[in-house]
Design a protein around this motif. Structure first.
Motif, PDB file in Angstrom:
ATOM      1  N   ALA A  69      18.789 -65.872  35.907  1.00 50.61           N
ATOM      2  CA  ALA A  69      17.688 -66.711  36.385  1.00 50.61           C
ATOM      3  C   ALA A  69      16.863 -65.985  37.448  1.00 50.61           C
ATOM      4  CB  ALA A  69      18.216 -68.028  36.922  1.00 50.61           C
ATOM      5  N   GLN A  70      17.519 -65.265  38.340  1.00 56.65           N
ATOM      6  CA  GLN A  70      16.805 -64.529  39.385  1.00 56.65           C
ATOM      7  C   GLN A  70      15.996 -63.385  38.767  1.00 56.65           C
ATOM      8  OE1 GLN A  70      19.280 -62.698  42.385  1.00 56.65           O
ATOM      9  NE2 GLN A  70      17.585 -62.573  43.831  1.00 56.65           N
ATOM     10  N   GLU A  72      14.761 -63.342  35.740  1.00 51.77           N
ATOM     11  CA  GLU A  72      13.632 -63.960  35.045  1.00 51.77           C
ATOM     12  C   GLU A  72      12.544 -64.372  36.034  1.00 51.77           C
ATOM     13  OE1 GLU A  72      15.560 -67.034  32.807  1.00 51.77           O
ATOM     14  OE2 GLU A  72      16.454 -65.584  31.414  1.00 51.77           O
ATOM     15  N   ASP A  73      12.928 -64.933  37.165  1.00 47.66           N
ATOM     16  CA  ASP A  73      11.951 -65.275  38.207  1.00 47.66           C
ATOM     17  C   ASP A  73      11.231 -64.026  38.708  1.00 47.66           C
ATOM     18  OD1 ASP A  73      12.604 -67.962  38.061  1.00 47.66           O
ATOM     19  OD2 ASP A  73      13.830 -67.953  39.880  1.00 47.66           O
ATOM     20  N   THR A  74      11.984 -62.945  38.865  1.00 39.91           N
ATOM     21  CA  THR A  74      11.386 -61.688  39.332  1.00 39.91           C
ATOM     22  C   THR A  74      10.402 -61.147  38.304  1.00 39.91           C
ATOM     23  OG1 THR A  74      13.357 -61.214  40.647  1.00 39.91           O
ATOM     24  CG2 THR A  74      11.906 -59.355  40.157  1.00 39.91           C
ATOM     25  N   MET A  76       8.648 -62.914  36.168  1.00 35.79           N
ATOM     26  CA  MET A  76       7.442 -63.748  36.253  1.00 35.79           C
ATOM     27  C   MET A  76       6.606 -63.360  37.472  1.00 35.79           C
ATOM     28  SD  MET A  76       8.547 -67.565  34.980  1.00 35.79           S
ATOM     29  CE  MET A  76       9.760 -67.862  36.257  1.00 35.79           C
ATOM     30  N   HIS A  77       7.259 -63.130  38.604  1.00 36.90           N
ATOM     31  CA  HIS A  77       6.579 -62.726  39.842  1.00 36.90           C
ATOM     32  C   HIS A  77       5.804 -61.418  39.625  1.00 36.90           C
ATOM     33  CE1 HIS A  77       6.520 -62.220  44.361  1.00 36.90           C
ATOM     34  NE2 HIS A  77       6.314 -60.981  43.976  1.00 36.90           N
ATOM     35  N   PHE A 100       0.414 -66.480  39.187  1.00 36.14           N
ATOM     36  CA  PHE A 100       1.818 -66.889  39.101  1.00 36.14           C
ATOM     37  C   PHE A 100       1.949 -68.273  38.470  1.00 36.14           C
ATOM     38  CE2 PHE A 100       5.812 -68.698  40.577  1.00 36.14           C
ATOM     39  CZ  PHE A 100       6.695 -67.719  40.122  1.00 36.14           C
ATOM     40  N   TYR A 104       4.128 -69.054  35.196  1.00 29.98           N
ATOM     41  CA  TYR A 104       5.174 -70.077  35.246  1.00 29.98           C
ATOM     42  C   TYR A 104       4.937 -71.122  34.145  1.00 29.98           C
ATOM     43  CZ  TYR A 104       8.336 -73.564  37.188  1.00 29.98           C
ATOM     44  OH  TYR A 104       9.336 -74.473  37.366  1.00 29.98           O
TER      45      TYR A 104
END
Length: 110
Positions: A69-70, A72-74, A76-77, A100, A104
């Motif tokens: 999850a982290q 994937e967030d990175t 996207m960022h 962003f 998202y």
């Protein structure tokens, strides 16, 4: 019993799948190369390069060892940085914030 962390291949496949979704929904003017490797002081990075061999391209680096999850967030960022690359000098300014939110939304709506 806890879930086992994903294998390196599963980790990479998940990130590549997400990157493919983003490239279809929010195309960039140049190709994106995903690099997954150990990073000392950051979760990820984005860069724009021009080389004789590869031409113009974005590079998104993601650190190994993060939870999926982290990571994937990175991704996207960093993709948001690529989207706003030529429109702002601010690292996390309003243009990046809009980019962003688009990234998202593209993933959430998938």
């Amino acid at each position: 019993m806890e879930n086992a962390p994903p294998s390196k291949a599963e980790y990479r496949d998940r990130l590549l799948k997400m990157l493919n979704i983003l490239e279809v929904k929010l195309p960039l003017p140049f190709s994106v190369r995903l690099v997954i490797r150990k990073l000392e002081e950051e979760h990820g990075y984005s860069d724009f390069r021009e080389t004789p061999k590869r031409g113009r391209s974005f590079i998104i680096g993601i650190c190994t060892g993060m939870e999926s999850a982290q990571a994937e967030d990175t991704l996207m960022h960093e993709y948001a940085h690529c989207l706003s690359w030529f429109s702002t000098q601010e690292d996390h300014g309003p243009e990046w914030g809009v980019a962003f939110s688009r990234v998202y939304r593209a993933i959430i709506d998938e």
